[in-house]
Design a protein around this motif. Structure first.
Motif, PDB file in Angstrom:
ATOM      1  N   ILE A  56       0.838  -1.207   0.000  1.00 56.93           N
ATOM      2  CA  ILE A  56       0.000   0.000   0.000  1.00 56.93           C
ATOM      3  C   ILE A  56       0.879   1.266   0.000  1.00 56.93           C
ATOM      4  CG2 ILE A  56      -0.458   0.609   2.431  1.00 56.93           C
ATOM      5  CD1 ILE A  56      -3.474   0.339   1.703  1.00 56.93           C
ATOM      6  N   ARG A  57       2.027   1.176   0.682  1.00 59.18           N
ATOM      7  CA  ARG A  57       2.921   2.341   0.719  1.00 59.18           C
ATOM      8  C   ARG A  57       3.559   2.583  -0.656  1.00 59.18           C
ATOM      9  NH1 ARG A  57       5.203   1.185   6.666  1.00 59.18           N
ATOM     10  NH2 ARG A  57       3.255   1.800   7.683  1.00 59.18           N
ATOM     11  N   GLU A  58       3.915   1.466  -1.279  1.00 54.69           N
ATOM     12  CA  GLU A  58       4.532   1.572  -2.603  1.00 54.69           C
ATOM     13  C   GLU A  58       3.553   2.201  -3.597  1.00 54.69           C
ATOM     14  OE1 GLU A  58       6.045  -2.212  -3.947  1.00 54.69           O
ATOM     15  OE2 GLU A  58       6.301  -1.411  -5.991  1.00 54.69           O
ATOM     16  N   MET A  59       2.294   1.732  -3.572  1.00 50.23           N
ATOM     17  CA  MET A  59       1.252   2.254  -4.477  1.00 50.23           C
ATOM     18  C   MET A  59       1.015   3.741  -4.212  1.00 50.23           C
ATOM     19  SD  MET A  59       0.309  -0.122  -6.431  1.00 50.23           S
ATOM     20  CE  MET A  59       0.894  -1.770  -6.507  1.00 50.23           C
ATOM     21  N   GLU A  60       0.978   4.094  -2.951  1.00 50.72           N
ATOM     22  CA  GLU A  60       0.717   5.473  -2.551  1.00 50.72           C
ATOM     23  C   GLU A  60       1.823   6.385  -3.112  1.00 50.72           C
ATOM     24  OE1 GLU A  60       0.950   6.114   1.649  1.00 50.72           O
ATOM     25  OE2 GLU A  60      -0.126   8.016   1.563  1.00 50.72           O
ATOM     26  N   THR A  61       3.083   5.916  -2.968  1.00 51.06           N
ATOM     27  CA  THR A  61       4.211   6.713  -3.464  1.00 51.06           C
ATOM     28  C   THR A  61       4.089   6.905  -4.975  1.00 51.06           C
ATOM     29  OG1 THR A  61       5.481   5.614  -1.758  1.00 51.06           O
ATOM     30  CG2 THR A  61       6.738   6.903  -3.360  1.00 51.06           C
ATOM     31  N   ILE A  62       3.771   5.784  -5.658  1.00 52.92           N
ATOM     32  CA  ILE A  62       3.670   5.882  -7.118  1.00 52.92           C
ATOM     33  C   ILE A  62       2.569   6.880  -7.497  1.00 52.92           C
ATOM     34  CG2 ILE A  62       3.037   4.610  -9.231  1.00 52.92           C
ATOM     35  CD1 ILE A  62       4.402   2.146  -7.908  1.00 52.92           C
ATOM     36  N   TYR A  63       1.425   6.804  -6.827  1.00 58.07           N
ATOM     37  CA  TYR A  63       0.276   7.671  -7.121  1.00 58.07           C
ATOM     38  C   TYR A  63       0.653   9.138  -6.968  1.00 58.07           C
ATOM     39  CZ  TYR A  63      -4.378   9.784  -6.586  1.00 58.07           C
ATOM     40  OH  TYR A  63      -5.495  10.578  -6.707  1.00 58.07           O
ATOM     41  N   HIS A  64       1.346   9.414  -5.834  1.00 56.22           N
ATOM     42  CA  HIS A  64       1.684  10.816  -5.570  1.00 56.22           C
ATOM     43  C   HIS A  64       2.815  11.324  -6.455  1.00 56.22           C
ATOM     44  CE1 HIS A  64      -1.121  11.539  -2.485  1.00 56.22           C
ATOM     45  NE2 HIS A  64      -0.690  10.545  -1.699  1.00 56.22           N
ATOM     46  N   ARG A  66       4.173   9.831  -9.403  1.00 58.85           N
ATOM     47  CA  ARG A  66       4.106   9.684 -10.857  1.00 58.85           C
ATOM     48  C   ARG A  66       2.703   9.852 -11.437  1.00 58.85           C
ATOM     49  NH1 ARG A  66       7.710   4.617 -11.436  1.00 58.85           N
ATOM     50  NH2 ARG A  66       9.551   5.269 -10.291  1.00 58.85           N
ATOM     51  N   GLY A  67       1.735   9.913 -10.594  1.00 57.81           N
ATOM     52  CA  GLY A  67       0.380  10.176 -11.071  1.00 57.81           C
ATOM     53  C   GLY A  67      -0.443   8.920 -11.285  1.00 57.81           C
ATOM     54  N   ILE A  68      -1.716   9.134 -11.604  1.00 62.96           N
ATOM     55  CA  ILE A  68      -2.700   8.057 -11.658  1.00 62.96           C
ATOM     56  C   ILE A  68      -2.412   7.051 -12.771  1.00 62.96           C
ATOM     57  CG2 ILE A  68      -4.363   9.378 -13.123  1.00 62.96           C
ATOM     58  CD1 ILE A  68      -5.663   7.492 -10.209  1.00 62.96           C
ATOM     59  N   GLU A  69      -1.861   7.562 -13.920  1.00 62.23           N
ATOM     60  CA  GLU A  69      -1.631   6.653 -15.056  1.00 62.23           C
ATOM     61  C   GLU A  69      -0.536   5.635 -14.724  1.00 62.23           C
ATOM     62  OE1 GLU A  69      -3.328   6.035 -17.732  1.00 62.23           O
ATOM     63  OE2 GLU A  69      -4.725   7.534 -16.903  1.00 62.23           O
ATOM     64  N   GLU A  70       0.519   6.180 -14.090  1.00 64.10           N
ATOM     65  CA  GLU A  70       1.634   5.274 -13.714  1.00 64.10           C
ATOM     66  C   GLU A  70       1.133   4.238 -12.700  1.00 64.10           C
ATOM     67  OE1 GLU A  70       4.507   4.900 -15.095  1.00 64.10           O
ATOM     68  OE2 GLU A  70       5.106   3.366 -13.646  1.00 64.10           O
ATOM     69  N   VAL A 100      -9.420   4.149  -9.981  1.00 66.17           N
ATOM     70  CA  VAL A 100      -8.712   3.018 -10.610  1.00 66.17           C
ATOM     71  C   VAL A 100      -9.112   1.769  -9.852  1.00 66.17           C
ATOM     72  CG1 VAL A 100      -6.469   2.051 -11.238  1.00 66.17           C
ATOM     73  CG2 VAL A 100      -6.704   4.504 -10.999  1.00 66.17           C
ATOM     74  N   THR A 101      -9.323   0.653 -10.580  1.00 64.95           N
ATOM     75  CA  THR A 101      -9.613  -0.601  -9.877  1.00 64.95           C
ATOM     76  C   THR A 101      -9.248  -1.790 -10.741  1.00 64.95           C
ATOM     77  OG1 THR A 101     -11.298  -1.895  -8.742  1.00 64.95           O
ATOM     78  CG2 THR A 101     -12.033  -0.683 -10.685  1.00 64.95           C
TER      79      THR A 101
END
Ligand code: ADP
Length: 471
Positions: A56-64, A66-70, A100-101
Motif C-alpha cells: 500500500i505504501r509503494e502504491m501510494e508513493t507511485i500515485y503521488h 508519478r500520477g494516476i496513469e503510472e 482506478v480498480t
C-alpha cells in the motif's frame, strides 16, 4: 458374564494406569499441536500484514510521485502476476468514486467504495473480511491518502487457510496415533510395574494352599516392589515361626497331659476290675488322682494366665506397687526355704522406696517364679541373692544364684513355653515358669534378660519403669 469380566478388567490397576498414560499423552500432544497451530497462524498473519503494508505504501508513493496513469500501469503489472481472484487494488476519490480498480468480479461487494469514512488522512487499517459467496476470508488494507482519497489492497487468505487446514488434519491424525501408542506404551509400562505385585499375589495364593515355605523372589521392577516382597517374606517367616512354636506347644501339652491322664485312668481301671482293695488302698489311689488332677489343673491355669497376660486381658495394671516392700516380704517367705536347703539367701533393697505401676499379684508371681527356679537349681552350699536398685527411670530386680547354670544352647530358649534345659529334666517343673515371668514383665512394659556361666551361676535381670506415686 462377559460384561462382568469387562468391568473387572477396568477395575485392575493395569487398565487404569494404561488409561491414565493414554489420556496424559493425548493431552500433552493436543497442547503441543495447539501451541504450534497458534504460533503458525500468528506468523502467517504478521507476514500477510507486512506484505499489505509495504504494498500500500509503494502504491501510494507511485500515485503521488508519478500520477494516476503510472499507478494504473503498476496495478496492471501487479495483478498480472497475482490474478484478479487472489488480489484486488483500487483507488477512490474523497467522494467514494472509484478512480482506478482491478477486476472486482471475484470480490463482489467486499467493502463497498466510499466506506471507511472514519479514516483520517494518513490513517491505515487492516481487517479480515468474509469473501462474499465463498468460504474463505480476505485481508483488506485501507489507507486514506493525501487529497482525501482511499487506497485499498485486498488479498485472499485462501492459501494460508488451506495450509492451516492441512496442518489441523495432520495434527488430528498425529493425536490419534499418540493416543493409541500412548495406550500401548502405558499398557506395557503398567504390566511391567505390576509384574512384581503379581509375583507377591501368586506366592500368597500358593501359601493359601498351605505352603509356608514359599517366598516371593526379588526382581528388578524397582525398589518399592522389592520392599513389598521383602516385607511379605519377613511376615511369612514370622508366621512360620509362630506356627512352629504353636505346634511345639501343642505337642508339649499333649505329652504333659497324657502321663497324668494315663495314671488316673490306670487307677480307675484297677478300682473297677482289680481284686478287692482295703480302704487305705482306695484312699491312697484317691490321693494320687487328686494330686495328678491338681497338677493338670495347675498347668492349665498357668497356661490360661500366660495367654491372658500376653493378650492384656488380665487384671489391669492400675496400682502403684511398692516394689521395695514386695521384695522385703518375699525375703521372709524364702528365708525358711533357704535354711531348709542349706543355701545362703541375701536380699538387698535400697533405703529409698521404689514404686512401679502394676499389678501386685502378678509382680509377686514374677519374683516367686524366679526365686523358685534359683532354689530349685542351686545345690546346698550355694548362694542366692535378690536385689533391687534404681537405675535412671527404672527399677532393676536381679535374681542371681550359684547353681547349675544354663548351657549356651539353652540360654536363648529358656523363655519359650514348655522349654526345659537338659540338665533340669530330673527336677520337677513343666517349663512354663519363665514364659509366665516374661509375659508379666512385658505386660508391665518392662524387659527381662538372662546371663549365665554354665555349671556355675545364673543371673536374671528384670527392668521395670518407675512411677512416682500420687498423693
Ligand atoms: P521349669 O523350671 O519348670 O523347668 P522354667 O520355664 O521356669 O521351667 O525354666 C525353663 C528352663 O530354664 C529350666 O528347665 C532350666 O533349664 C532353665 N532355668 C531356669 N532358671 C534357672 C536357674 N536359676 N538356673 C539354671 N537353669 C535355670
Amino acid at each position: 458374564m462377559c460384561s462382568s469380566s469387562a468391568s473387572s478388567f477396568f477395575k485392575t490397576v493395569t487398565s487404569r494406569l494404561t488409561l491414565r498414560y493414554a489420556i496424559l499423552i493425548t493431552l500433552v500432544s493436543v497442547a503441543f499441536f495447539g501451541i504450534i497451530s497458534l504460533a503458525l497462524t500468528k506468523s502467517l498473519a504478521i507476514r500477510m500484514d507486512e506484505d499489505l503494508t509495504n504494498e500500500i505504501r509503494e502504491m501510494e508513493t507511485i500515485y503521488h510521485v508519478r500520477g494516476i496513469e503510472e499507478l494504473r500501469r503498476q496495478i496492471d503489472f501487479e495483478i498480472e502476476s497475482e490474478g484478479t481472484n487472489r488480489m484486488f487494488i483500487r483507488v477512490m476519490d474523497p467522494r467514494g468514486e472509484v478512480l482506478v480498480t482491478t477486476d472486482m468480479s471475484s470480490w463482489g461487494s467486499i467493502h463497498p467504495p466510499g466506506g471507511r469514512e472514519d479514516l483520517r488522512e494518513g490513517d491505515e487499517v487492516i481487517e479480515t473480511l468474509q469473501m462474499p459467496g465463498k468460504s474463505n476470508n480476505a485481508r483488506v488494507a485501507s489507507k486514506r491518502i493525501a487529497g482525501g482519497g482511499i487506497l485499498q489492497i485486498g488479498s485472499t487468505l485462501q492459501d494460508d487457510e488451506e495450509l492451516m487446514e492441512v496442518y489441523r488434519e495432520g495434527s488430528a491424525l498425529a493425536v490419534m496415533i499418540m493416543l493409541v501408542s500412548g495406550g500401548v506404551m502405558g499398557w506395557f509400562m503398567a504390566r511391567r510395574a505390576m509384574a512384581g505385585v503379581e509375583r507377591v499375589t501368586r506366592t500368597a495364593v500358593s501359601i493359601g494352599k498351605a505352603d509356608l515355605v514359599s517366598r516371593v523372589p526379588l526382581g528388578n521392577e524397582g525398589e518399592e516392589i522389592n520392599n513389598l516382597a521383602q516385607a511379605f517374606n519377613d511376615m511369612l517367616e514370622r508366621i512360620r515361626g509362630v506356627v512352629t512354636e504353636l505346634k511345639d506347644v501343642t505337642n508339649h501339652i499333649a505329652h504333659d497331659l497324657r502321663s497324668p491322664l494315663t495314671r488316673i485312668r490306670g487307677i480307675a481301671e484297677t478300682t473297677m476290675t482289680g481284686r478287692q482293695q482295703t480302704v487305705d488302698d482306695y484312699r491312697e489311689m484317691a490321693e494320687i488322682v487328686v494330686e495328678e488332677s491338681d497338677r493338670l489343673v495347675g498347668m492349665i491355669n498357668v497356661m490360661l494366665d500366660i495367654a491372658m497376660t500376653e493378650a492384656g486381658v488380665q487384671d489391669a495394671i492400675k496400682e502403684d506397687v511398692n516394689i521395695s516392700r514386695l521384695i522385703e516380704s518375699t525375703e521372709e517367705i524364702f528365708q525358711a526355704i533357704a535354711e531348709d536347703k542349706g543355701v545362703a539367701f541375701q536380699v538387698n533393697v535400697p533405703r529409698e522406696r521404689l514404686f512401679v505401676r502394676g499389678n501386685l499379684p502378678q509382680l509377686q508371681r514374677m519374683i516367686s517364679n524366679l526365686l523358685d527356679n534359683a532354689f530349685k537349681f542351686t545345690p546346698a552350699g550355694g548362694s542366692i541373692t535378690l536385689s533391687l536398685e534404681e537405675r535412671d527411670t527404672h527399677a532393676v530386680v536381679v535374681v542371681a544364684d550359684t547353681g547349675i547354670g544354663i548351657a549356651d544352647q539353652d540360654l536363648p530358649r529358656v523363655f519359650e513355653q514348655f522349654y526345659r534345659g537338659d540338665r533340669s529334666r530330673t527336677t520337677p517343673g513343666n517349663g512354663l515358669g519363665l514364659s509366665h515371668v516374661k509375659a508379666i514383665v512385658h505386660a508391665h512394659k518392662g524387659d527381662i534378660r538372662v546371663e549365665s556361666t554354665p555349671a556355675q551361676a545364673s543371673v536374671f535381670t528384670v527392668i521395670l519403669p518407675l512411677t512416682v506415686p500420687v498423693g
